[in-house]
Design a protein around this motif. Structure first.
Motif, PDB file in Angstrom:
ATOM      1  N   GLY A 290     -28.673  12.946   9.295  1.00 66.75           N
ATOM      2  CA  GLY A 290     -29.728  11.939   9.427  1.00 66.75           C
ATOM      3  C   GLY A 290     -29.507  10.755   8.518  1.00 66.75           C
ATOM      4  O   GLY A 290     -30.447  10.132   8.050  1.00 66.75           O
ATOM      5  N   LEU A 291     -28.249  10.418   8.262  1.00 70.60           N
ATOM      6  CA  LEU A 291     -27.949   9.338   7.315  1.00 70.60           C
ATOM      7  C   LEU A 291     -27.551   8.037   8.007  1.00 70.60           C
ATOM      8  O   LEU A 291     -27.123   7.098   7.357  1.00 70.60           O
ATOM      9  N   LEU A 292     -27.685   7.986   9.320  1.00 65.35           N
ATOM     10  CA  LEU A 292     -27.295   6.756  10.018  1.00 65.35           C
ATOM     11  C   LEU A 292     -28.338   5.667   9.771  1.00 65.35           C
ATOM     12  O   LEU A 292     -29.496   5.955   9.512  1.00 65.35           O
ATOM     13  N   PRO A 293     -27.920   4.405   9.858  1.00 68.84           N
ATOM     14  CA  PRO A 293     -28.893   3.314   9.694  1.00 68.84           C
ATOM     15  C   PRO A 293     -29.954   3.354  10.794  1.00 68.84           C
ATOM     16  O   PRO A 293     -29.769   4.003  11.820  1.00 68.84           O
ATOM     17  N   GLU A 294     -31.041   2.622  10.520  1.00 67.31           N
ATOM     18  CA  GLU A 294     -32.160   2.659  11.449  1.00 67.31           C
ATOM     19  C   GLU A 294     -31.786   2.191  12.850  1.00 67.31           C
ATOM     20  O   GLU A 294     -32.396   2.593  13.835  1.00 67.31           O
ATOM     21  N   ALA A 295     -30.766   1.309  12.921  1.00 66.73           N
ATOM     22  CA  ALA A 295     -30.387   0.747  14.215  1.00 66.73           C
ATOM     23  C   ALA A 295     -29.808   1.809  15.149  1.00 66.73           C
ATOM     24  O   ALA A 295     -29.693   1.583  16.348  1.00 66.73           O
ATOM     25  N   ALA A 296     -29.440   2.972  14.601  1.00 73.58           N
ATOM     26  CA  ALA A 296     -28.823   3.998  15.435  1.00 73.58           C
ATOM     27  C   ALA A 296     -29.892   4.841  16.128  1.00 73.58           C
ATOM     28  O   ALA A 296     -30.866   5.254  15.507  1.00 73.58           O
ATOM     29  N   LYS A 297     -29.688   5.060  17.425  1.00 70.56           N
ATOM     30  CA  LYS A 297     -30.618   5.905  18.171  1.00 70.56           C
ATOM     31  C   LYS A 297     -29.946   7.255  18.409  1.00 70.56           C
ATOM     32  O   LYS A 297     -28.872   7.323  18.982  1.00 70.56           O
ATOM     33  N   VAL A 298     -30.541   8.313  17.876  1.00 68.21           N
ATOM     34  CA  VAL A 298     -29.927   9.638  17.957  1.00 68.21           C
ATOM     35  C   VAL A 298     -30.762  10.520  18.883  1.00 68.21           C
ATOM     36  O   VAL A 298     -31.970  10.624  18.715  1.00 68.21           O
ATOM     37  N   THR A 299     -30.115  11.142  19.871  1.00 68.05           N
ATOM     38  CA  THR A 299     -30.804  12.131  20.687  1.00 68.05           C
ATOM     39  C   THR A 299     -30.011  13.426  20.666  1.00 68.05           C
ATOM     40  O   THR A 299     -28.870  13.451  20.222  1.00 68.05           O
ATOM     41  N   GLY A 300     -30.620  14.482  21.180  1.00 69.27           N
ATOM     42  CA  GLY A 300     -29.966  15.784  21.161  1.00 69.27           C
ATOM     43  C   GLY A 300     -30.593  16.662  20.111  1.00 69.27           C
ATOM     44  O   GLY A 300     -31.656  16.335  19.571  1.00 69.27           O
ATOM     45  N   SER A 301     -29.943  17.766  19.809  1.00 65.89           N
ATOM     46  CA  SER A 301     -30.546  18.738  18.924  1.00 65.89           C
ATOM     47  C   SER A 301     -29.571  19.141  17.825  1.00 65.89           C
ATOM     48  O   SER A 301     -28.378  19.305  18.061  1.00 65.89           O
ATOM     49  N   VAL A 302     -30.083  19.246  16.599  1.00 66.20           N
ATOM     50  CA  VAL A 302     -29.289  19.736  15.472  1.00 66.20           C
ATOM     51  C   VAL A 302     -30.085  20.869  14.832  1.00 66.20           C
ATOM     52  O   VAL A 302     -31.100  20.626  14.189  1.00 66.20           O
ATOM     53  N   LEU A 303     -29.653  22.095  15.053  1.00 69.08           N
ATOM     54  CA  LEU A 303     -30.392  23.245  14.514  1.00 69.08           C
ATOM     55  C   LEU A 303     -29.650  23.808  13.317  1.00 69.08           C
ATOM     56  O   LEU A 303     -28.505  24.230  13.425  1.00 69.08           O
ATOM     57  N   LEU A 304     -30.322  23.787  12.154  1.00 69.34           N
ATOM     58  CA  LEU A 304     -29.736  24.364  10.955  1.00 69.34           C
ATOM     59  C   LEU A 304     -30.522  25.630  10.652  1.00 69.34           C
ATOM     60  O   LEU A 304     -31.711  25.543  10.322  1.00 69.34           O
ATOM     61  N   ASP A 305     -29.901  26.779  10.781  1.00 73.72           N
ATOM     62  CA  ASP A 305     -30.591  28.051  10.608  1.00 73.72           C
ATOM     63  C   ASP A 305     -31.870  28.080  11.428  1.00 73.72           C
ATOM     64  O   ASP A 305     -32.916  28.519  10.946  1.00 73.72           O
ATOM     65  N   GLY A 306     -31.797  27.556  12.633  1.00 74.32           N
ATOM     66  CA  GLY A 306     -32.950  27.594  13.516  1.00 74.32           C
ATOM     67  C   GLY A 306     -33.949  26.466  13.324  1.00 74.32           C
ATOM     68  O   GLY A 306     -34.907  26.354  14.072  1.00 74.32           O
ATOM     69  N   ARG A 307     -33.732  25.615  12.302  1.00 69.20           N
ATOM     70  CA  ARG A 307     -34.667  24.502  12.082  1.00 69.20           C
ATOM     71  C   ARG A 307     -34.140  23.236  12.723  1.00 69.20           C
ATOM     72  O   ARG A 307     -32.981  22.866  12.512  1.00 69.20           O
ATOM     73  N   GLU A 308     -34.993  22.564  13.459  1.00 68.62           N
ATOM     74  CA  GLU A 308     -34.566  21.349  14.137  1.00 68.62           C
ATOM     75  C   GLU A 308     -34.524  20.177  13.149  1.00 68.62           C
ATOM     76  O   GLU A 308     -35.522  19.870  12.496  1.00 68.62           O
ATOM     77  N   LEU A 309     -33.363  19.547  13.013  1.00 64.44           N
ATOM     78  CA  LEU A 309     -33.240  18.400  12.106  1.00 64.44           C
ATOM     79  C   LEU A 309     -33.356  17.074  12.841  1.00 64.44           C
ATOM     80  O   LEU A 309     -33.753  16.072  12.257  1.00 64.44           O
ATOM     81  N   ALA A 310     -32.979  17.069  14.126  1.00 62.20           N
ATOM     82  CA  ALA A 310     -33.074  15.814  14.873  1.00 62.20           C
ATOM     83  C   ALA A 310     -34.542  15.446  15.001  1.00 62.20           C
ATOM     84  O   ALA A 310     -35.349  16.241  15.461  1.00 62.20           O
ATOM     85  N   GLY A 311     -34.889  14.261  14.555  1.00 62.53           N
ATOM     86  CA  GLY A 311     -36.273  13.819  14.637  1.00 62.53           C
ATOM     87  C   GLY A 311     -37.145  14.343  13.507  1.00 62.53           C
ATOM     88  O   GLY A 311     -38.341  14.099  13.480  1.00 62.53           O
ATOM     89  N   ALA A 312     -36.546  15.099  12.546  1.00 59.00           N
ATOM     90  CA  ALA A 312     -37.335  15.578  11.404  1.00 59.00           C
ATOM     91  C   ALA A 312     -37.688  14.393  10.508  1.00 59.00           C
ATOM     92  O   ALA A 312     -37.032  13.358  10.536  1.00 59.00           O
ATOM     93  N   SER A 313     -38.740  14.570   9.697  1.00 60.20           N
ATOM     94  CA  SER A 313     -39.164  13.471   8.817  1.00 60.20           C
ATOM     95  C   SER A 313     -38.153  13.284   7.689  1.00 60.20           C
ATOM     96  O   SER A 313     -37.374  14.186   7.370  1.00 60.20           O
ATOM     97  N   GLU A 314     -38.179  12.099   7.078  1.00 59.96           N
ATOM     98  CA  GLU A 314     -37.292  11.791   5.958  1.00 59.96           C
ATOM     99  C   GLU A 314     -37.476  12.843   4.855  1.00 59.96           C
ATOM    100  O   GLU A 314     -36.502  13.292   4.261  1.00 59.96           O
ATOM    101  N   ALA A 315     -38.701  13.225   4.574  1.00 58.98           N
ATOM    102  CA  ALA A 315     -38.963  14.191   3.498  1.00 58.98           C
ATOM    103  C   ALA A 315     -38.324  15.541   3.810  1.00 58.98           C
ATOM    104  O   ALA A 315     -37.711  16.163   2.942  1.00 58.98           O
ATOM    105  N   GLU A 316     -38.447  15.990   5.078  1.00 59.74           N
ATOM    106  CA  GLU A 316     -37.823  17.261   5.457  1.00 59.74           C
ATOM    107  C   GLU A 316     -36.311  17.168   5.314  1.00 59.74           C
ATOM    108  O   GLU A 316     -35.660  18.083   4.818  1.00 59.74           O
ATOM    109  N   LEU A 317     -35.758  16.044   5.760  1.00 57.76           N
ATOM    110  CA  LEU A 317     -34.307  15.872   5.684  1.00 57.76           C
ATOM    111  C   LEU A 317     -33.839  15.856   4.238  1.00 57.76           C
ATOM    112  O   LEU A 317     -32.813  16.436   3.892  1.00 57.76           O
ATOM    113  N   ARG A 318     -34.605  15.182   3.362  1.00 60.65           N
ATOM    114  CA  ARG A 318     -34.222  15.110   1.947  1.00 60.65           C
ATOM    115  C   ARG A 318     -34.195  16.489   1.315  1.00 60.65           C
ATOM    116  O   ARG A 318     -33.385  16.767   0.445  1.00 60.65           O
ATOM    117  N   ALA A 319     -35.106  17.357   1.759  1.00 55.96           N
ATOM    118  CA  ALA A 319     -35.143  18.704   1.199  1.00 55.96           C
ATOM    119  C   ALA A 319     -33.903  19.496   1.608  1.00 55.96           C
ATOM    120  O   ALA A 319     -33.465  20.393   0.896  1.00 55.96           O
TER     121      ALA A 319
END
Lengths: 326, 317
Positions: free
Chosen positions: A58-87
């Motif tokens: 989730g480190l791409l600039p804001e101009a990037a549009k990301v779709t699809g799914s990224v599951l880390l140990d079952g947790r969805e990271l695509a579209g997760a909030s900045e705070a969740e990603l930072r954790a």
């Protein structure tokens, strides 16, 4: 193949940079990585390897549009909030960058840069974090870590700096480590050392490693499985042995033929190159993007898009070589 | 480090000697006759000759300079022709006023300039950047004396929040002292704040796109840690350089500002001395100003090595 659940599961990841000319940098990439496994993502410059890794974090600039799914140990990271990603960043999911000369902050001590991530995620106190930093530096093979911890990046060689970057990345025992061309900027002799460090970390800590590289020698040396990408799309996916023994996609075959082999001079005394140029990624093609450069291309290739298919050795091609027998 | 410091101190000493010579000779090249200025009403040739003899004005200029240095080293910078009091006393009276003014202006410029610069860089392309850049451009374009008059009209006359002029020593009434320093510090600090803001913004934009900032973000650090701890730390190198270069401007700006707000500081002392041909006073003030400037530059150079370990001096490699 390993039957355990993958720690990182990426599905149909697509990254578009919208602007005057919209660029489809990554188009439908899927892969799994299991604990203790090394997946190599290969392809030439600009094929979307690095963008894929930045999209996962989730480190791409804001101009990037990301779709699809990224599951880390079952947790969805695509579209997760900045705070969740930072954790997650730096703890469960961490990254080693390509350029060790610039990826460390020149005005902060090595120790500060290692302890920072420990204090952020493991809530260690100043003294405990420092002790742990010394341990980590020693773990990645930095001599005299107690002295080095107080030094600044400019006092270390490129190889040592990359080891520091790795120490930072593994500080919080990540489940997944993404290494983006970790050895490209280093001397060959130093490369081997850094790869050994990565390899021993994955066996010792059971880290799943995504190794992004264009160096097929590194792939053969380190990886368990390979995902080959071309122009933002996955073209072939197999175990290292299968891929090197019997590449199915014409692009992968071309890539392998372009690697010089000592003792086995290529026919005609010249290395084989892939004719033509990588296409511009400004339009989303509904056909095989490799077709213009492919000797096997026919009408089907220029009208319909192939997807990864196969039993175990997958290829996105209308005219793949048959799967090798296991 | 010690060796570097000694060398820099030596260089500063040489500079100071050169400045003192230039000032000494320069003052004597100014139109007008010192003896006549000292004599006042008494302008008979005999009286002038007596004064020249008394002050040693007939001697060779080198001899006069040597005598001046000899006295200066014992803390005697001569006597003011205007007031008849020691120059050093007048300088020491004026010094706190100017130092306070310079300090508050610097504080105002640094806090506002760095703050606005960081905001402008982080909020790039957003209204906040546009606002900060516009205000900075205004701050740069507006002359001191005009801003001073406008602020007096606005905040001393129309809206009497602050007094228009005058100085109260900090020791006498701290609150009143600070109240009277607000407008002068804003006037003197505005131009510097604008310069600092623009430099901070540019340096931050560069730092924020650097690889190590990406690494910091990949560690999961908060935006504040990434911006403040990593990007700003690197940008400060540029900002400190600019501050060092601009402090000279601050000293000369103080002259104008002190005139506007009638502050009994260095600037006022210097202007009064020049207008009344008070040579001893001019020499003393310029020498003090030069010393201050040299010290500031030395401090800035030492600050670099604190901020940027790559230029840490004489350290083990």
């Amino acid at each position: 193949m390993n039957q355990t659940e993958p720690v990182l599961r990426v599905r149909d990841l697509t990254v578009t940079f919208e602007g005057e000319r919209t660029v489809h940098a990554v188009d439908g990439v899927s892969f799994d990585v299991r604990a203790g496994e090394v997946l190599a993502v290969v392809g030439e410059s600009g094929c979307g390897k690095s963008v894929t890794s930045l999209a996962v974090l989730g480190l791409l600039p804001e101009a990037a549009k990301v779709t699809g799914s990224v599951l880390l140990d079952g947790r969805e990271l695509a579209g997760a909030s900045e705070a969740e990603l930072r954790a997650v960043r730096g703890s469960a999911l961490s990254m080693v960058f390509q350029e060790p000369m610039t990826s460390l902050n020149p005005v902060l001590t090595v120790g500060r840069q290692v302890t920072e991530v420990l204090r952020r995620h493991q809530k260690l106190g100043r003294r405990d974090a420092r002790e742990r930093a010394v341990e980590l530096l020693s773990l990645v093979g930095i001599p005299a870590p107690r002295r080095r911890v107080d030094e600044y990046p400019h006092q270390l060689s490129g190889g040592m700096r990359q080891r520091v970057v790795i120490a930072i990345a593994v500080a919080c025992d990540p489940a997944v480590l993404i290494a983006d061309e970790p050895t490209t900027a280093l001397d060959v002799t130093v490369q081997a050392g850094v790869l050994d460090v990565l390899d021993s970390l994955r066996t010792r800590l059971g880290t799943a490693v995504v190794l992004i590289t264009h160096d097929l020698g590194v792939v053969a040396h380190t990886a368990d499985r390979v995902l080959a990408m071309y122009a933002g799309r996955p073209v072939e996916h197999a175990t290292v042995d299968e891929l090197f023994a019997s590449p199915r996609h014409p692009y992968t075959r071309g890539l392998l033929a372009a690697v010089p082999r000592p003792g086995a001079p290529p026919e005609g005394g010249r290395l084989t190159e892939i004719p033509g140029m990588v296409p511009a990624l400004t339009e989303r093609a509904d056909h095989c993007t490799f077709a213009p450069r492919c000797g096997l291309a026919d009408e089907e290739c220029t009208t319909a898009r192939p997807h990864l298919e196969g039993e175990r050795h997958l290829a996105a091609c209308w005219h793949p070589e048959p799967e090798g027998t296991p | 480090m010690t060796r570097y410091l000694l060398r820099r101190l030596g260089q500063s000493g040489v500079t100071l000697v050169l400045v003192s010579i230039v000032v000494f000779v320069g003052v004597r090249a100014m139109p007008g006759d010192t003896a006549r200025a000292l004599a006042g009403e008494e302008t008979t040739p005999e009286a002038l000759a007596a004064i020249r003899a008394e002050y040693g004005l007939d001697d060779n200029i080198a001899v006069q300079y040597a005598r001046y240095v000899q006295h200066a080293l014992t803390g005697d910078l001569g006597t003011s022709a205007r007031t008849g009091l020691p120059v050093l006393d007048a300088i020491l009276d004026a010094l706190p006023v100017t130092l306070e003014l310079a300090l508050f202006s610097l504080l105002f410029a640094v806090v506002l300039g760095i703050g606005a610069g960081v905001v402008a860089a982080v909020r790039r392309g957003k209204p906040a950047e546009w606002a900060a850049s516009t205000v900075a451009l205004l701050g740069l374009s507006v002359p001191n004396f005009w801003l001073g008059i406008v602020l007096i009209l606005g905040f001393a006359i129309a809206l009497p929040l602050f007094p228009a002029s005058g100085f109260v020593p900090f020791g006498t009434d701290p609150a009143e002292n600070l109240r009277r320093m607000v407008l002068p510090a804003v006037v003197l600090g505005t131009g510097l704040a604008a310069v600092v803001m623009r430099q901070t913004r540019a340096a931050m934009l560069e730092s924020l796109s650097a690889d190590y900032v990406r690494t910091a973000r990949a560690k999961g650090l908060s935006p504040w840690q990434v911006t403040g701890g990593h990007a700003l730390r690197n940008s400060l190198i540029t900002v400190v350089t600019v501050l060092g270069l601009q402090l000279g401007q601050l000293i000369s700006g103080a002259v104008v500002t002190e005139q506007i707000f009638v502050l009994p500081g260095f600037g006022k002392l210097m202007i009064d001395a020049v207008f009344t041909r008070d040579y001893a006073m001019v020499q003393g003030v310029v020498l003090f100003t030069a010393t201050a400037y040299i010290l500031v530059n030395l401090t800035v150079d030492l600050l670099y090595s604190l901020i940027d370990p790559r230029i840490r001096l004489g350290g083990a490699r």
